[in-house]
Design a protein around this motif. Structure first.
Motif, PDB file in Angstrom:
ATOM      1  N   GLY A   1      46.090  29.324 -31.661  1.00  0.00           N
ATOM      2  CA  GLY A   1      46.684  30.619 -31.535  1.00  0.00           C
ATOM      3  C   GLY A   1      47.785  30.946 -30.647  1.00  0.00           C
ATOM      4  N   ARG A   2      47.814  29.806 -29.690  1.00  0.00           N
ATOM      5  CA  ARG A   2      48.540  30.287 -28.476  1.00  0.00           C
ATOM      6  C   ARG A   2      48.277  31.518 -27.886  1.00  0.00           C
ATOM      7  N   ASP A   3      46.937  31.844 -27.637  1.00  0.00           N
ATOM      8  CA  ASP A   3      46.682  32.950 -27.165  1.00  0.00           C
ATOM      9  C   ASP A   3      46.588  32.915 -25.603  1.00  0.00           C
ATOM     10  N   PRO A   4      47.105  33.959 -24.746  1.00  0.00           N
ATOM     11  CA  PRO A   4      46.778  33.614 -23.285  1.00  0.00           C
ATOM     12  C   PRO A   4      45.408  33.548 -22.780  1.00  0.00           C
ATOM     13  N   ARG A   5      45.010  32.839 -21.634  1.00  0.00           N
ATOM     14  CA  ARG A   5      43.761  32.883 -21.386  1.00  0.00           C
ATOM     15  C   ARG A   5      43.777  32.747 -19.611  1.00  0.00           C
ATOM     16  N   GLY A   6      42.967  33.269 -18.985  1.00  0.00           N
ATOM     17  CA  GLY A   6      42.898  33.189 -17.645  1.00  0.00           C
ATOM     18  C   GLY A   6      41.385  33.138 -17.191  1.00  0.00           C
ATOM     19  N   ILE A   7      41.205  33.662 -15.823  1.00  0.00           N
ATOM     20  CA  ILE A   7      39.783  33.299 -15.349  1.00  0.00           C
ATOM     21  C   ILE A   7      38.744  33.871 -16.369  1.00  0.00           C
ATOM     22  N   PHE A   8      37.934  33.390 -16.505  1.00  0.00           N
ATOM     23  CA  PHE A   8      36.471  33.887 -17.215  1.00  0.00           C
ATOM     24  C   PHE A   8      35.433  33.663 -16.398  1.00  0.00           C
ATOM     25  N   CYS A   9      34.759  32.571 -16.431  1.00  0.00           N
ATOM     26  CA  CYS A   9      33.324  32.599 -15.651  1.00  0.00           C
ATOM     27  C   CYS A   9      33.834  32.439 -14.060  1.00  0.00           C
ATOM     28  N   ALA A  10      34.715  31.570 -13.818  1.00  0.00           N
ATOM     29  CA  ALA A  10      35.243  31.292 -12.322  1.00  0.00           C
ATOM     30  C   ALA A  10      34.269  30.715 -11.568  1.00  0.00           C
ATOM     31  N   ILE A  11      33.473  29.855 -12.216  1.00  0.00           N
ATOM     32  CA  ILE A  11      32.330  28.940 -11.500  1.00  0.00           C
ATOM     33  C   ILE A  11      32.339  27.709 -12.063  1.00  0.00           C
ATOM     34  N   GLY A  12      33.533  27.247 -12.765  1.00  0.00           N
ATOM     35  CA  GLY A  12      33.887  25.879 -13.238  1.00  0.00           C
ATOM     36  C   GLY A  12      32.898  25.559 -14.493  1.00  0.00           C
ATOM     37  N   ARG A  13      32.515  26.389 -15.211  1.00  0.00           N
ATOM     38  CA  ARG A  13      31.844  26.033 -16.560  1.00  0.00           C
ATOM     39  C   ARG A  13      32.573  26.223 -17.730  1.00  0.00           C
ATOM     40  N   CYS A  14      33.437  27.272 -17.905  1.00  0.00           N
ATOM     41  CA  CYS A  14      33.748  27.664 -19.269  1.00  0.00           C
ATOM     42  C   CYS A  14      35.092  27.121 -19.393  1.00  0.00           C
ATOM     43  N   THR A  15      35.963  26.512 -18.552  1.00  0.00           N
ATOM     44  CA  THR A  15      36.974  25.759 -18.812  1.00  0.00           C
ATOM     45  C   THR A  15      38.336  26.718 -19.515  1.00  0.00           C
ATOM     46  N   ASP A  16      37.915  27.995 -19.243  1.00  0.00           N
ATOM     47  CA  ASP A  16      39.029  29.033 -19.895  1.00  0.00           C
ATOM     48  C   ASP A  16      40.565  28.688 -18.918  1.00  0.00           C
ATOM     49  N   CYS A  17      40.139  28.600 -17.608  1.00  0.00           N
ATOM     50  CA  CYS A  17      41.150  28.652 -16.724  1.00  0.00           C
ATOM     51  C   CYS A  17      42.055  27.405 -16.323  1.00  0.00           C
ATOM     52  N   VAL A  18      41.691  26.432 -17.341  1.00  0.00           N
ATOM     53  CA  VAL A  18      42.521  25.132 -17.056  1.00  0.00           C
ATOM     54  C   VAL A  18      44.032  25.181 -17.060  1.00  0.00           C
ATOM     55  N   MET A  19      44.712  24.427 -16.319  1.00  0.00           N
ATOM     56  CA  MET A  19      46.064  24.123 -15.991  1.00  0.00           C
ATOM     57  C   MET A  19      46.479  22.904 -15.813  1.00  0.00           C
ATOM     58  N   GLU A  20      47.629  22.624 -16.170  1.00  0.00           N
ATOM     59  CA  GLU A  20      48.164  21.028 -15.524  1.00  0.00           C
ATOM     60  C   GLU A  20      48.369  21.197 -14.218  1.00  0.00           C
ATOM     61  N   VAL A  21      47.768  20.362 -13.269  1.00  0.00           N
ATOM     62  CA  VAL A  21      48.008  20.312 -11.808  1.00  0.00           C
ATOM     63  C   VAL A  21      48.408  18.927 -11.580  1.00  0.00           C
ATOM     64  N   ASN A  22      49.455  18.881 -10.822  1.00  0.00           N
ATOM     65  CA  ASN A  22      49.983  17.436 -10.493  1.00  0.00           C
ATOM     66  C   ASN A  22      50.119  16.723 -11.696  1.00  0.00           C
ATOM     67  N   GLY A  23      50.702  17.122 -12.837  1.00  0.00           N
ATOM     68  CA  GLY A  23      51.003  16.361 -14.059  1.00  0.00           C
ATOM     69  C   GLY A  23      49.621  16.025 -14.949  1.00  0.00           C
ATOM     70  N   ARG A  24      48.426  16.625 -14.510  1.00  0.00           N
ATOM     71  CA  ARG A  24      47.309  16.333 -15.130  1.00  0.00           C
ATOM     72  C   ARG A  24      46.879  17.876 -16.064  1.00  0.00           C
ATOM     73  N   PRO A  25      46.306  17.616 -17.305  1.00  0.00           N
ATOM     74  CA  PRO A  25      46.037  18.778 -18.032  1.00  0.00           C
ATOM     75  C   PRO A  25      44.501  18.958 -17.875  1.00  0.00           C
ATOM     76  N   ASN A  26      44.111  20.163 -18.010  1.00  0.00           N
ATOM     77  CA  ASN A  26      42.424  20.222 -18.237  1.00  0.00           C
ATOM     78  C   ASN A  26      41.886  20.346 -16.750  1.00  0.00           C
ATOM     79  N   VAL A  27      42.507  20.668 -15.886  1.00  0.00           N
ATOM     80  CA  VAL A  27      42.008  20.795 -14.454  1.00  0.00           C
ATOM     81  C   VAL A  27      41.597  22.496 -14.280  1.00  0.00           C
ATOM     82  N   ARG A  28      40.426  22.441 -13.885  1.00  0.00           N
ATOM     83  CA  ARG A  28      39.670  23.851 -13.682  1.00  0.00           C
ATOM     84  C   ARG A  28      39.970  24.471 -12.498  1.00  0.00           C
ATOM     85  N   THR A  29      40.903  25.427 -12.632  1.00  0.00           N
ATOM     86  CA  THR A  29      41.578  25.734 -11.406  1.00  0.00           C
ATOM     87  C   THR A  29      40.671  26.762 -10.477  1.00  0.00           C
TER      88      THR A  29
END
Lengths: 102, 406
Positions: A53-81
């Motif tokens: 749906g291209r809906d926005p997501r941000g912090i959800f669990c904030a402890i590395g479990r839910c993967t909602d906050c992933v971004m592209e970091v240094n060219g790598r997608p799916n990094v849990r910020t």
């Protein structure tokens, strides 16, 4: 907003101020804090969009479990910020869907 | 007591295909599956559709294999026109990678044989061309490859479920959690099967239990193989060729990106000690680590990604790596369809052949070479022969050590 005085964890350790690049813009961050903290402190709440749906997501669990906050970091997608520490000069991009992996 | 025209044993891709094709021919079908649809090899494989699995240099066998698997793909293309469930068949091509010059020479020979049989679908790629097609492979490990563009992958769960659903629409009964204890024979003729709550009478039985088939039909040679598989997090689309790497002979490590973006990875586990249980479906962290680290040698980019789920499953081979499809000698009414090293490429056609044999007494493709009785009276094959996994293990461990030393 940053939690500098925590009732249980105590005071935040002193950290060097560094610059990271978020979607091409420089953002001030503290070395070693989690990327998600730096973005939150800078007022950034949208980290990625969902693949369907291209809906926005941000912090959800904030402890590395839910993967909602992933971004592209240094060219790598799916990094849990929320569990990835800031390093000086890091490139952080909003992940659109599954992102781009170079 | 239940009565049927045909009892199909096994709810994998092959059993559900048989149930569908038999139901289409108007037969009253009961399919018995000891667990759930796609609980055996089907639900535990990587879903790769490889038309000419392995590096068989026997011209006759290669020719046969292509005949069956091409027919199977044509049937799946037909399925796609009418089936309710999309089983995500994508013919994106598949690379068979040679890791050194000697192996590459072998591939060239194979290509020559396959071309001489009129197979124009295959291309031989040198190192540079291979890396153009699949840039993320480890360049140090590639001498060249063989590409077949008609190969690809599908979703095995969905294929089995799609066939089962269409069979049900045509009146077939699918009984899950129903273990067949025994195939009932009297005077050399099939009478039906025994299940926990009684007997299902039927003049025809299809044994499609793959890794368990020989337990129900003594004399049948299906060798169980325990294989590991893993699925990664969803990733952006990479160049889409799945690959299989036949490392030093017959061990295929493979990786294929599914329609949803996850990568399916898999291959044989560590070397097998004597007394190894091929039916052990528990998975151990050390073996996941080991297989993943092998794949990371071949496909370094995957070293960075998270594996979200891993599992093991029991596949089955036969001594000559061709499945057993046909009537079982000495048991009138018993049809065997088991022992697939590369089942997704065969499943659709296998069920059709079973239905043709049962309904017409003959099949549209010859099946003499797949006779399930062909191993009767021959010495039993025992691991680790002919697949000596220690060779493979040693090789990849060495590669890994070299990489880490740099």
């Amino acid at each position: 907003m940053r939690v500098l005085h925590h009732p249980i964890l105590g005071d935040a350790p002193a950290a060097r101020a560094v610059t990271i690049h978020v979607d091409g813009r420089p953002v001030q961050a503290l070395e070693g804090e989690m990327i998600a903290s730096a973005l939150t402190a800078a007022g950034i709440k949208r980290f990625r969009t969902t693949s369907r749906g291209r809906d926005p997501r941000g912090i959800f669990c904030a402890i590395g479990r839910c993967t909602d906050c992933v971004m592209e970091v240094n060219g790598r997608p799916n990094v849990r910020t929320c569990v990835t520490p800031v390093e000086a000069g890091m490139t952080v991009n909003t992940q659109v869907g599954l992102g781009v992996w170079k | 007591m239940q009565k049927a025209d045909v009892v199909v044993i096994g709810g994998g891709a092959v059993g559900t295909s048989a149930a569908y094709h038999l139901a289409r021919r108007g037969r009253k079908v009961v399919l018995c599956e000891m667990r759930n649809i796609a609980s055996g090899a089907t639900g535990r494989c990587g879903g790769m559709v490889v038309h000419c699995y392995g590096r068989e240099l026997n011209i006759e066998k290669t020719d046969l294999r292509l005949m069956y698997t091409r027919a199977s793909t044509r049937i799946m293309r037909e399925y796609q026109k009418s089936f309710e469930i999309d089983f995500e068949l994508r013919q994106v091509g598949c690379l068979d990678i040679a890791i050194d010059e000697q192996e590459f020479e072998g591939l060239k020979e194979l290509l020559r044989i396959q071309r001489s049989l009129g197979d124009t679908e295959i291309e031989l790629l040198d190192k540079k061309q291979t890396l153009e097609v699949m840039p993320n492979l480890n360049p140090e490990l590639i001498a060249g490859s063989r590409l077949r563009r008609s190969d690809g992958n599908l979703n095995p769960f969905k294929l089995a479920r799609a066939q089962a659903l269409e069979a049900q629409k045509l009146g077939a009964q699918i009984r899950t959690q129903t273990r067949v204890e025994k195939i009932l024979l009297s005077g050399g003729e099939v009478q039906g099967v025994e299940v926990a709550d009684g007997v299902i009478e039927a003049p025809h039985v299809v044994n499609a239990a793959n890794g368990w088939a020989h337990q129900l039909t003594p004399g049948l040679e299906t060798i169980p193989v325990r294989e590991l598989a893993m699925v990664t997090e969803r990733l952006p689309k990479l160049p889409p060729q799945p690959f299989e790497m036949l490392c030093l002979g017959d061990f295929a490590y493979g990786a294929t990106q599914t329609a949803s973006g996850n990568y399916n990875l898999g291959g044989p586990g560590p070397a097998r000690p004597p007394g190894y249980d091929y039916y052990d479906e528990r998975i151990y962290v050390d073996e996941v680590y080991r297989v993943m680290s092998y794949i990371a040698v071949i496909f370094p980019k995957l070293a960075e990604v998270s594996v979200i789920r891993s599992w093991v499953g029991t596949m089955a081979f036969t001594p000559d790596a061709m499945p057993s499809i046909g009537p079982m000698p000495g048991a009138k009414g018993l049809f065997i369809a088991a022992g697939y090293p590369d089942g997704m490429a065969w499943a659709a056609v296998s069920g059709k052949l079973a239905a043709e044999h049962i309904c017409d007494g003959r099949t549209s493709l010859p099946i003499d070479h797949l006779d399930p009785g062909r191993f009767l009276g021959q010495p039993k094959v025992r691991w680790p022969q002919p697949y000596d996994l220690t060779v493979c293990h040693d090789f990849l461990t060495r590669e890994r050590a070299l990489k880490h030393a740099k």
